[in-house]
Structure formats: structure tokens, C-alpha cells
Design a protein around this motif. Sequence first.
Motif, short mmCIF file in Angstrom:
data_model
loop_
_atom_site.label_atom_id
_atom_site.label_comp_id
_atom_site.label_asym_id
_atom_site.label_seq_id
_atom_site.Cartn_x
_atom_site.Cartn_y
_atom_site.Cartn_z
N ASN A 38 0.86 -1.18 0.00
CA ASN A 38 0.00 0.00 0.00
C ASN A 38 0.90 1.23 0.00
N SER A 39 0.29 2.37 -0.22
CA SER A 39 1.12 3.59 -0.28
C SER A 39 0.91 4.46 0.96
N TYR A 40 0.51 3.82 2.09
CA TYR A 40 0.27 4.61 3.30
C TYR A 40 1.27 4.28 4.41
N ILE A 42 4.87 2.74 5.93
CA ILE A 42 6.24 2.79 5.43
C ILE A 42 6.67 1.43 4.88
N THR A 43 6.21 0.35 5.53
CA THR A 43 6.57 -0.98 5.02
C THR A 43 5.83 -1.28 3.72
N ARG A 45 5.00 0.95 1.47
CA ARG A 45 5.70 1.71 0.43
C ARG A 45 7.01 1.03 0.05
N ARG A 46 7.71 0.53 1.08
CA ARG A 46 8.97 -0.16 0.80
C ARG A 46 8.73 -1.40 -0.06
N CYS A 48 6.27 -1.95 -2.13
CA CYS A 48 5.91 -1.52 -3.50
C CYS A 48 7.16 -1.17 -4.29
N VAL A 49 8.10 -0.47 -3.65
CA VAL A 49 9.35 -0.09 -4.32
C VAL A 49 10.13 -1.33 -4.71
N THR B 123 14.32 0.53 5.42
CA THR B 123 12.88 0.59 5.14
C THR B 123 12.44 2.01 4.86
N LEU B 126 13.99 3.29 1.51
CA LEU B 126 13.30 2.78 0.33
C LEU B 126 11.86 3.32 0.27
N GLY B 127 11.24 3.46 1.44
CA GLY B 127 9.86 3.96 1.47
C GLY B 127 9.73 5.38 0.95
N LEU B 130 8.46 6.31 -2.66
CA LEU B 130 7.05 6.33 -3.06
C LEU B 130 6.33 7.33 -2.18
N GLU B 132 3.62 9.28 -0.06
CA GLU B 132 2.51 8.73 0.70
C GLU B 132 1.18 9.08 0.06
N GLY B 133 0.29 8.09 0.02
CA GLY B 133 -1.05 8.35 -0.50
C GLY B 133 -1.15 8.31 -2.01
N ILE B 143 7.38 5.55 -8.69
CA ILE B 143 8.62 4.97 -8.15
C ILE B 143 9.76 5.20 -9.12
#
Lengths: 76, 227
Positions: A38-40, A42-43, A45-46, A48-49, B123, B126-127, B130, B132-133, B143
Motif C-alpha cells: 500500500n502507499s500509506y 512505510i513498510t 511503500r517499501r 511496492c518499491v 525501510t 526505500l519507502g 514512493l 505517501e497516499g 517509483i
Amino acid sequence: MYIFSNMTMSINRLRTEIMGGHDAGTHHQFTGIAKYFNSYTITGRRNCVLATYASIAALILFFKLKPKKQKAVKSS
Amino acid sequence: MMVSFFDQFASPSYLGIPLIAIAIALPWVLYPTPPARWINNRLITIQGWFINRFTNQLMLPLNVGGHKWALLLASLMIFLITINMLGLLPYTFTPTTQLSLNMGFAVPLWLATVIIGMRNQPTVALGHLLPEGTPIPLIPVLIIIETISLFIRPLALGVRLTANLTAGHLLIQLIATAVFVLLPMMPTVAILTAAVLFLLTLLEVAVAMIQAYVFVLLLSLYLQENV
């Protein structure tokens, strides 16, 4: 009491938005695959990357390792 | 020998001996080292006050882990601002007009911030790639865009400093040449051009200081993301 706790949650969310702070995503309840991608959070987003990078690497590897078609030799 | 406008950017040498090392080491000579005295003279006190104030300001947004970079960033700032300002004097060579020097600063320092981020908090590092939202269909595209913007950072850092200083020096030389050429022919126009040259020189003094500050500030921002 219920209305007060709801107000506190909304104020906290508003404060995060105004201050532009990082949202820990704790108020999102994801299930299934969205829990990991998901993009909300931090994990999320990680992951997804990493998934995007893995897909790109797989695509590059696929086209590199694909056997090239050789043209059939015509007998004259 | 044909003299061109770009001769000022050639690496200096005298009788075949390269002088680039002297040009780069010059700022070090200009700042006196504080002696081991309880109270120093006015010059050293003011110097220390400026450096402390600047370092304090730069370290404000950084957490304790980033404070290790205080010496590096403060000395980089003093180095760049001194070289830029000295380059505004006539007949001097400005090392920061050389892309090699600026990339030599930008790439290793940017890479250090990225490696620190990947090593200490992979983490989060890398996060950050992207936002947020982001809506789901846009995730892969964003990305890729964020990765490209990450790798463009050192290039932008180096080229920004090089281009600003090179363009400024070139403009000063062009307008000064115009003043000299116009003086016997059209003195009034030459005086107006000289006024423009004066204003441009003031602008270049500001640009010299600002570009050094922007370089160091951006590095501290990249560090802030990763530490």
C-alpha cells in the motif's frame, strides 16, 4: 466520551496534515495483499518499491536471456 | 595567440607548473587558526562567532545522528564561499567553475547520504521513493520518477554551482569588453553599460554566496532524509 475521542482523532489527523508530518498509517486497517503493498504505511511503500524494482529486473533479464530466432538458411 | 572569452576557465599554470593546487588551497591560508587562548583577538572572535552561528543554523533540522556532519558541512561552506568570492577579483581563477571539482564534491557526499540511509534505516530510505497516499495505478510510474530524481541529485548539485559561476563570470567579461569597446565610439552608451556592469557585479557577489549556501543546504536536506 465517544464524540470527544472522535474529535481527538480528527484533530490529530488534521495536525499531521497541517504540519506535513509523516503519517504512521496506524489508523489504516488493511487486509489481504493491501496489508503488505500500500502507499500509506512505510513498510507498504517499501514493498511496492522493491516489487517495482524486481519487476523491472525480471523484464530486463527476460529480454536478455530470450533465445534469438535464427533465420532459416534457403537452399539455392 | 587568439585570446578567447573562455581562457579565464582554463586551469592555471606558470612555466608549465600547474597552479590548481595553490588555487584550491588558497582559502585555507586566509583563515587564521584560533590559538589556545582564553580570549582571542577581534578577528578570530568574529570568525568563530560566524562559523558557530552558521553551523548551529545548519544543524537545527538535523537529529543527533546528522550532527557528525557539522565539521564537514561547515568547512565545505567556508571553502565554497571563499573560492566563489575570490573568483570575483580580476585576473583570478575560480576552481568552482570546473565541473570536475563540483562533481567531485557532489557525487561522494550525495552517495554517502544514500549509503547512510540504506545502511541505518533501509525501510524508511526505500519507502521515501514512493510518496505517501499515491493512487494504486500511479505507483510504478512514481517509483521510477522518484528513482530518476534521486540519481539526478548529484548531477544537479554539481552542474548548478558550475553553471551559475561560469555564466556569471562570462557575463562580467562580456559586458566589461563591451564597455571598453564602446568607450571611444559611444561614451554615453559605455557609461550606461558600465552601470549595468556594476549592478551585475553586485548580483554576482550575491550569487557567489547564495550558490555556496544552496549547495551545502541541499546536502544537509539529503542527509536529513536519510539519518
